[in-house]
Design an enzyme around this catalytic site. Structure first.
Site, mmCIF file in Angstrom:
data_model
loop_
_atom_site.group_PDB
_atom_site.id
_atom_site.type_symbol
_atom_site.label_atom_id
_atom_site.label_comp_id
_atom_site.label_asym_id
_atom_site.label_seq_id
_atom_site.Cartn_x
_atom_site.Cartn_y
_atom_site.Cartn_z
ATOM 1 N N LEU A 50 0.810 -1.219 0.000
ATOM 2 C CA LEU A 50 0.000 0.000 0.000
ATOM 3 C C LEU A 50 0.843 1.270 0.000
ATOM 4 C CD1 LEU A 50 -2.943 -0.908 2.419
ATOM 5 C CD2 LEU A 50 -3.044 -0.495 -0.044
ATOM 6 N N ASN A 62 2.902 1.839 -2.136
ATOM 7 C CA ASN A 62 3.118 2.145 -3.559
ATOM 8 C C ASN A 62 2.290 3.344 -4.026
ATOM 9 O OD1 ASN A 62 4.861 -0.031 -3.765
ATOM 10 N ND2 ASN A 62 3.280 -1.438 -4.537
ATOM 11 N N CYS A 109 -3.735 1.573 6.868
ATOM 12 C CA CYS A 109 -3.349 2.815 7.536
ATOM 13 C C CYS A 109 -2.431 3.728 6.715
ATOM 14 C CB CYS A 109 -2.691 2.543 8.894
ATOM 15 S SG CYS A 109 -3.773 1.676 10.056
ATOM 16 N N GLU A 110 -2.204 3.443 5.453
ATOM 17 C CA GLU A 110 -1.381 4.365 4.648
ATOM 18 C C GLU A 110 -2.070 5.717 4.497
ATOM 19 O OE1 GLU A 110 -4.362 3.346 1.680
ATOM 20 O OE2 GLU A 110 -3.407 2.251 3.338
ATOM 21 N N ASP A 111 -3.409 5.719 4.461
ATOM 22 C CA ASP A 111 -4.133 6.984 4.330
ATOM 23 C C ASP A 111 -4.028 7.823 5.601
ATOM 24 O OD1 ASP A 111 -5.538 5.119 5.763
ATOM 25 O OD2 ASP A 111 -7.382 5.261 4.572
ATOM 26 N N ARG A 164 -12.241 11.895 9.038
ATOM 27 C CA ARG A 164 -12.152 10.984 10.176
ATOM 28 C C ARG A 164 -11.658 11.778 11.378
ATOM 29 N NH1 ARG A 164 -14.764 8.541 7.142
ATOM 30 N NH2 ARG A 164 -14.498 6.413 6.346
ATOM 31 N N ASP A 190 -9.471 6.197 -4.588
ATOM 32 C CA ASP A 190 -9.620 4.759 -4.794
ATOM 33 C C ASP A 190 -10.473 4.504 -6.023
ATOM 34 O OD1 ASP A 190 -8.127 4.348 -2.550
ATOM 35 O OD2 ASP A 190 -9.798 3.712 -1.263
ATOM 36 N N ASP A 191 -10.314 3.332 -6.604
ATOM 37 C CA ASP A 191 -11.020 3.031 -7.857
ATOM 38 C C ASP A 191 -12.530 2.882 -7.681
ATOM 39 O OD1 ASP A 191 -11.141 0.636 -6.517
ATOM 40 O OD2 ASP A 191 -9.968 -0.515 -7.979
ATOM 41 N N ASP A 192 -12.995 2.795 -6.431
ATOM 42 C CA ASP A 192 -14.441 2.645 -6.198
ATOM 43 C C ASP A 192 -15.100 3.961 -5.789
ATOM 44 O OD1 ASP A 192 -13.186 2.782 -3.762
ATOM 45 O OD2 ASP A 192 -14.462 1.296 -2.785
#
Length: 329
Positions: A187, A189, A299-301, A236, A206-208
């Site tokens: 992640l 990346n 948790c990368e975000d 958040r 994100d793709d969604d």
């Protein structure tokens, strides 16, 4: 046979008194002919024609009325000059007084649009839909797909997405499109530095997640006013808590934001940030954080949001409200 006529004189004779009339003949030897226009001009209250044929002086009453009007006009002209002078003097200081920060050297890049950075994982149908949508947004300068699957994207998928970008974009200069290939599934990346970017603005998504183009362009405008901060759509919150004397943080999802009415971060699931944070994340952020993301695959975000907040000392900006779009897509 001559004819004598009594006519209203057009001027006073030298010896005539007020109200006297002069008999003139049609041959005009004793003066001039009557003119209604001249009579009208002669009877106007403010001025008239004198014996010399020129305009009479304004009456004292009119002169007194003109004096305050002229003074008011001079005052207005002086006021305009003062306002313009003040603007020229204080305009360069507005940013400091208001606490704003603008990077003038990269303003051209802001006008150029933003790079859409799409993170995907084995969901080609969603990826196609996402690329088609963001290619149609007028602010999109480029679209990069972060690809971390073991197998590279197929030639058919590459060709399909390139054709989609060309067909969906309404601009004469079509957005650049490319895959950013990675050798391992990690992640971290999604925040690797990207070479040859033409914009400072990165829209990570994100793709969604499908953000309407109008909403996206509005958020980009907000980001331009504070390019060092993070501007996003998914808020958040976290808060400090301690048990047994040990400081700890708790993380709350959307319901915590809704219930508490506040937030402390926005996630890279759909957010704008400056491209310089890609370098900071990869090369300057403590390696232990990236190791945690690699191990936990999560948790990368949060890491990116706290990295930006730590670098700027400023809170993120939440642009409301696309929760329905996120839930539907």
């Amino acid at each position: 046979m001559s004819t004598t006529m009594n006519m209203i004189p057009i001027r006073d004779s030298t010896g005539a008194g007020a109200g006297e009339h002069t008999s003139i003949t049609t041959n005009g030897n004793s003066g001039g002919f009557y003119s209604p226009a001249k009579e009208k001009a002669a009877t106007r209250g403010g001025y008239g024609y004198g014996n010399n044929g020129y305009m009479c002086r304004w009456s004292p009453l009119i002169r007194r009325l003109r004096q305050p009007v002229a003074a008011a006009a001079k005052f207005k002209a002086l006021l305009v000059v003062c306002v313009v002078f003040s603007f020229l003097v204080f305009c360069p200081r507005i940013e400091t007084l208001m606490g704003w920060s603008f990077d003038s050297d990269s303003s051209a890049a802001y006008r150029g649009g933003y790079t859409v950075l799409i993170n995907t994982w084995k969901r080609n149908s969603l990826l196609k839909k996402s690329v088609a949508h963001y290619a149609s947004c007028r602010g999109t300068d480029a679209i990069h797909v972060v690809w971390s699957e073991s197998d590279p994207p197929s030639a058919d998928l590459k060709s399909c997405l390139k054709m989609t970008v060309l067909s969906k974009s309404q601009k004469s200069n079509k957005p650049n499109f490319r895959f950013d290939l990675n050798e391992e599934d990690n992640l971290n990346n999604r925040f690797k530095p990207i070479a040859e970017l033409r914009t400072d603005a990165i829209f990570s998504v994100d793709d969604d997640v499908i953000v309407p183009c109008g909403t996206l362009d509005f958020a980009f405008t907000v980001w331009q006013t504070a390019p060092s901060t993070m501007v996003g759509f998914v808020p958040r919150m976290h808060w400090l808590s301690g048990e047994n004397g040990v400081a700890d943080y708790e993380y709350g999802g959307w319901w915590s934001v809704w219930w508490m009415g506040t937030y402390s971060m926005v996630l890279s699931k759909a957010a704008f940030f400056h491209r310089k944070y890609l370098d900071l994340y990869t090369y300057k952020m403590p390696a232990s954080i990236r190791d945690y993301v690699t191990k936990e695959r999560n948790c990368e975000d949060i890491a990116m949001s706290l990295l930006v907040a730590n670098a700027t000392g400023a809170p993120p900006v939440w642009v409301k409200d696309i929760r329905d779009w996120i839930n539907r897509h």
